[in-house]
Motif scaffolding. Structure first.
Motif, short mmCIF file in Angstrom:
data_model
loop_
_atom_site.label_atom_id
_atom_site.label_comp_id
_atom_site.label_asym_id
_atom_site.label_seq_id
_atom_site.Cartn_x
_atom_site.Cartn_y
_atom_site.Cartn_z
N UNK A 48 41.50 41.90 39.20
CA UNK A 48 41.28 40.91 38.14
C UNK A 48 42.08 41.26 36.89
N UNK A 49 42.36 40.22 36.10
CA UNK A 49 43.14 40.38 34.87
C UNK A 49 42.25 40.07 33.68
N UNK A 50 42.16 41.00 32.74
CA UNK A 50 41.36 40.79 31.54
C UNK A 50 42.03 39.76 30.63
N UNK B 167 31.03 44.63 26.92
CA UNK B 167 30.09 43.82 27.72
C UNK B 167 30.72 42.46 28.05
N UNK B 168 31.32 41.79 27.06
CA UNK B 168 31.93 40.49 27.30
C UNK B 168 33.17 40.61 28.19
N UNK B 169 33.94 41.70 28.03
CA UNK B 169 35.08 41.93 28.92
C UNK B 169 34.61 42.08 30.36
N UNK B 170 33.51 42.83 30.52
CA UNK B 170 32.96 43.01 31.86
C UNK B 170 32.57 41.67 32.48
N UNK B 171 31.93 40.82 31.71
CA UNK B 171 31.52 39.52 32.24
C UNK B 171 32.75 38.69 32.61
N UNK C 218 34.07 40.19 35.85
CA UNK C 218 33.05 39.99 36.88
C UNK C 218 33.09 38.56 37.41
N UNK C 219 33.26 37.58 36.52
CA UNK C 219 33.35 36.19 36.98
C UNK C 219 34.50 36.00 37.95
N UNK D 284 35.33 35.33 44.16
CA UNK D 284 36.04 35.65 45.39
C UNK D 284 35.18 36.36 46.42
N UNK D 285 34.09 36.99 45.98
CA UNK D 285 33.22 37.69 46.91
C UNK D 285 31.83 37.86 46.32
N UNK D 286 30.83 37.87 47.18
CA UNK D 286 29.46 38.17 46.75
C UNK D 286 29.03 39.55 47.25
N UNK D 287 29.93 40.26 47.92
CA UNK D 287 29.60 41.58 48.44
C UNK D 287 29.49 42.60 47.30
#
Length: 246
Positions: A36-38, A54-58, A61-62, A67-70
């Motif tokens: 993923x690209x920030x 925290x917002x960067x993580x979200x 994460x999105x 692309x995956x739920x694993x």
């Protein structure tokens, strides 16, 4: 049919997934690899970077969750490792393991340990000059000799994907403020650092490993950007400790 495990690669401060080059694909025969690209970096240079880790993580994460739920394994460098730690703290059931490289936390190291004063002022002196900033990053993060054949694609990429200084300083501030978990947020965590890191003092990663009671593997003479400086060493170290390759 058994699903292929997912391995997510996260880059650090003002770095793009581009800067991994072919490194993630070295694991493509065993994993589904995601990079993923920030927002604000690389291919998303024209977007504002989120204001906190925290917002960067979200944000990343999105991208991954689309692309995956694993549950995922994460390999992350520097600020990317802060994002990975926050992901595991907030959503521990989504993270199988963490492999964290040359990172630091505000609640475990002082500001001058997390970025040396000389490095900070050298980066600050590049304000307004993107090619100079890129060359300074090479000098601060890669200890081995780097050829023009290697650096030219990075310089070209920087010119074609110009960072805004608002995003640069926003990432610096967010990283400087981030206080991570005091204990390991998931069970399987391995740290990697470089003894000759000139950007972030190696003891910053070592302190987190000690507090989290997790193993630390140290390269004796590499710099901050371990994937670019010593990719074969890091590849071998990861392959010894990734759950699906042990």
């Amino acid at each position: 049919m058994e699903q292929q495990p997912v391995l997510v690669f996260l880059r650090g401060l003002i770095r793009s997934r581009f800067h991994w080059l072919d490194f993630p694909q070295r694991f493509g025969n065993r994993y589904r690899v995601l990079t993923p690209e920030l927002a604000g970096n690389g291919f998303r240079y024209n977007e504002p970077t989120p204001a906190s880790i925290r917002e960067m993580m979200e944000d990343v994460r999105r991208q991954v969750r689309s692309q995956t739920e694993q549950p995922i394994s994460i390999v992350a460098v520097s600020m990317g490792a802060m994002i990975a730690a926050e992901w595991a703290r907030c959503y521990p059931m989504e993270v199988r393991e963490l492999h964290l490289i040359n990172t630091s936390l505000a609640n475990m190291s002082s500001p001058w340990e997390r970025m040396t004063a000389l490095s900070f002022f050298r980066l600050l002196a590049c304000f307004g000059n993107r090619p100079r900033l890129e060359r300074t990053i090479f000098e601060l993060t890669i200890n081995r000799p780097v050829t023009s054949t290697e650096t030219q694609p990075w310089l070209t990429f920087a010119q074609q994907h110009p960072l805004s200084w608002r995003n640069v300083f926003g990432q610096l501030i967010a990283a400087s403020r981030y206080k991570g978990p005091l204990t390991a947020p998931v069970d399987h965590v391995v740290f990697y650092n470089a003894a000759q890191d000139r950007l972030v003092r190696p003891l910053c990663t070592a302190r987190i490993a000690t507090n989290w009671k997790k193993p630390l593997i140290t390269h004796p003479n590499a710099g901050h950007d371990l994937p670019a400086d010593e990719p074969e060493w890091l590849e071998n170290a990861l392959k010894q400790h990734l759950l699906d390759l042990k």
